[in-house]
Write a protein that holds these residues in place. Structure first.
Motif, mmCIF file in Angstrom:
data_model
loop_
_atom_site.group_PDB
_atom_site.id
_atom_site.type_symbol
_atom_site.label_atom_id
_atom_site.label_comp_id
_atom_site.label_asym_id
_atom_site.label_seq_id
_atom_site.Cartn_x
_atom_site.Cartn_y
_atom_site.Cartn_z
ATOM 1 N N ASP A 61 -26.847 47.261 44.572
ATOM 2 C CA ASP A 61 -26.663 46.364 45.718
ATOM 3 C C ASP A 61 -25.500 45.395 45.468
ATOM 4 N N LYS A 62 -25.501 44.797 44.300
ATOM 5 C CA LYS A 62 -24.462 43.822 43.963
ATOM 6 C C LYS A 62 -23.089 44.465 43.969
ATOM 7 N N ALA A 63 -22.977 45.671 43.382
ATOM 8 C CA ALA A 63 -21.692 46.364 43.331
ATOM 9 C C ALA A 63 -21.205 46.750 44.720
ATOM 10 N N ALA A 84 -21.863 44.974 47.380
ATOM 11 C CA ALA A 84 -21.812 43.736 48.163
ATOM 12 C C ALA A 84 -22.894 43.707 49.237
ATOM 13 N N VAL A 85 -24.055 44.256 48.919
ATOM 14 C CA VAL A 85 -25.206 44.226 49.819
ATOM 15 C C VAL A 85 -26.197 43.194 49.286
ATOM 16 N N GLU A 86 -26.681 42.333 50.172
ATOM 17 C CA GLU A 86 -27.617 41.299 49.750
ATOM 18 C C GLU A 86 -29.018 41.893 49.590
ATOM 19 N N SER A 126 -29.641 48.444 49.864
ATOM 20 C CA SER A 126 -28.709 49.518 50.187
ATOM 21 C C SER A 126 -29.402 50.868 50.026
#
Length: 324
Positions: free
Chosen positions: A115-117, A119-121, A155
């Motif tokens: 998710d972080k990679a 850019a999903v919260e 995601s």
């Protein structure tokens, strides 16, 4: 050089073990030590790398011919340490496994990383109380952070890899059993006669039969089984043979002792008895807070230890003073 006697059963040095300069050649009966593992445990500076193998050459020098040693290690770098020991002249005899069920997995949720990679919260799905597994600020204090947020990936790819991680839970600690070769040309019996070393103390480390258990084997020994290379923390009803069982140390047992890798004295009792006999000398080049020394003196052995860190040396000195 120094001489130990019954009125002074130990000698400890607040200095680097490298060189083992106070010790004479072929003067020590057994080695038991818990050296740095090289895994950066809790980010301690002293655990950044394995010990220089000079210490194993030094240990070989001061041990008597045929003397046994036990060296704690980690799963990840055990093979490197074994090579260092072997290159220094020791024989690798076995690996003991101190088995426990309450190891802490060192991992993280890869779904959240994805998710972080991308850019999903990630979604907040709750809270939990988080307790860090080591002491901070003294022996009675746990570092606790309550009400930490709990997340789940959002995601599509993150959901697929939800809960995936980087490692399984550790459940044992290896202890490498080593031996200095016998004097050239001597049999085991001849070496024992000359030096008092060359044989394991199997009689004093037998595992007693359980209450009501029938004796086993074609020629069962009245005192129980020969100790195995498995040392358990918990008794398990798994159908296997019986093993020596010793729990992990309770950190609050000694309020002044905050050493982060403290070994149970009961465990050290078993190991001291395995590689030595009464009135023999035990060496620990990385003595930490001194559990090996405590066990040695309680079992009527003599102890020689080295510790560079002043705080741990002071803890060891206090623990030994309480015995004598």
């Amino acid at each position: 050089m120094f001489n130990l006697n019954e009125s002074k059963p130990y000698e400890i040095f607040n200095q680097s073990c490298y060189g083992l300069t106070p010790l004479s050649d072929n003067s020590i009966d057994a080695l038991i030590t818990d050296p740095p593992y090289g895994i950066s445990y809790q980010n301690h500076a002293w655990d950044k790398a394995l010990p220089d193998k000079q210490i194993w050459a030094d240990s070989l020098r001061v041990l008597k011919h045929g003397a046994f040693g036990l060296v704690f290690s980690s799963v990840r770098l055990m093979h490197r340490l074994m090579v260092d020991l072997e290159d220094s002249g020791f024989l690798i005899k076995d690996v003991l496994f101190w088995v426990y069920l309450n190891g802490m997995p060192k991992s993280r949720d890869i779904g959240l990383e994805i998710d972080k990679a991308l850019a999903v919260e990630s979604a907040v799905v709750g809270q939990y109380d988080y307790v860090q597994g080591y002491k901070k600020g003294g022996a009675d204090n746990y570092y606790t952070e309550t009400k930490k947020l709990k997340y789940e990936p959002c995601s599509e790819l993150g959901i697929k890899y939800k809960g995936a991680g980087l490692g399984i839970k550790p459940a044992y600690e290896p202890v490498i059993l080593i031996q200095k070769p016998l004097e050239k040309g001597l049999t085991v019996a001849q070496n024992v006669i000359k030096y008092g070393t060359g044989a394991l103390n199997l009689e004093q480390t037998r595992i007693p039969y359980a209450k009501g258990e029938s004796k086993v084997g074609h020629n069962p020994h009245p005192n129980g089984r020969v100790s195995a290379n498995i040392l358990r923390v918990d008794e398990l009803e798994d159908g296997y043979d019986k093993f020596f069982v010793i729990p992990k140390v309770r950190q609050s047992a000694e309020k002044f002792n905050h050493h982060p890798t403290l070994k149970p004295v009961e465990l050290m009792h078993h190991l001291v008895k395995l590689v030595s006999f009464e009135k023999q000398q035990i060496l620990d080049p990385f003595m930490g807070s001194g559990s090996t020394g405590i066990a040695s003196i309680q079992l009527k052995r003599q102890f020689v230890g080295f510790e560079l860190e002043a705080d741990y040396f002071a803890i060891c000195q206090k623990r030994l003073d309480l015995l004598t």
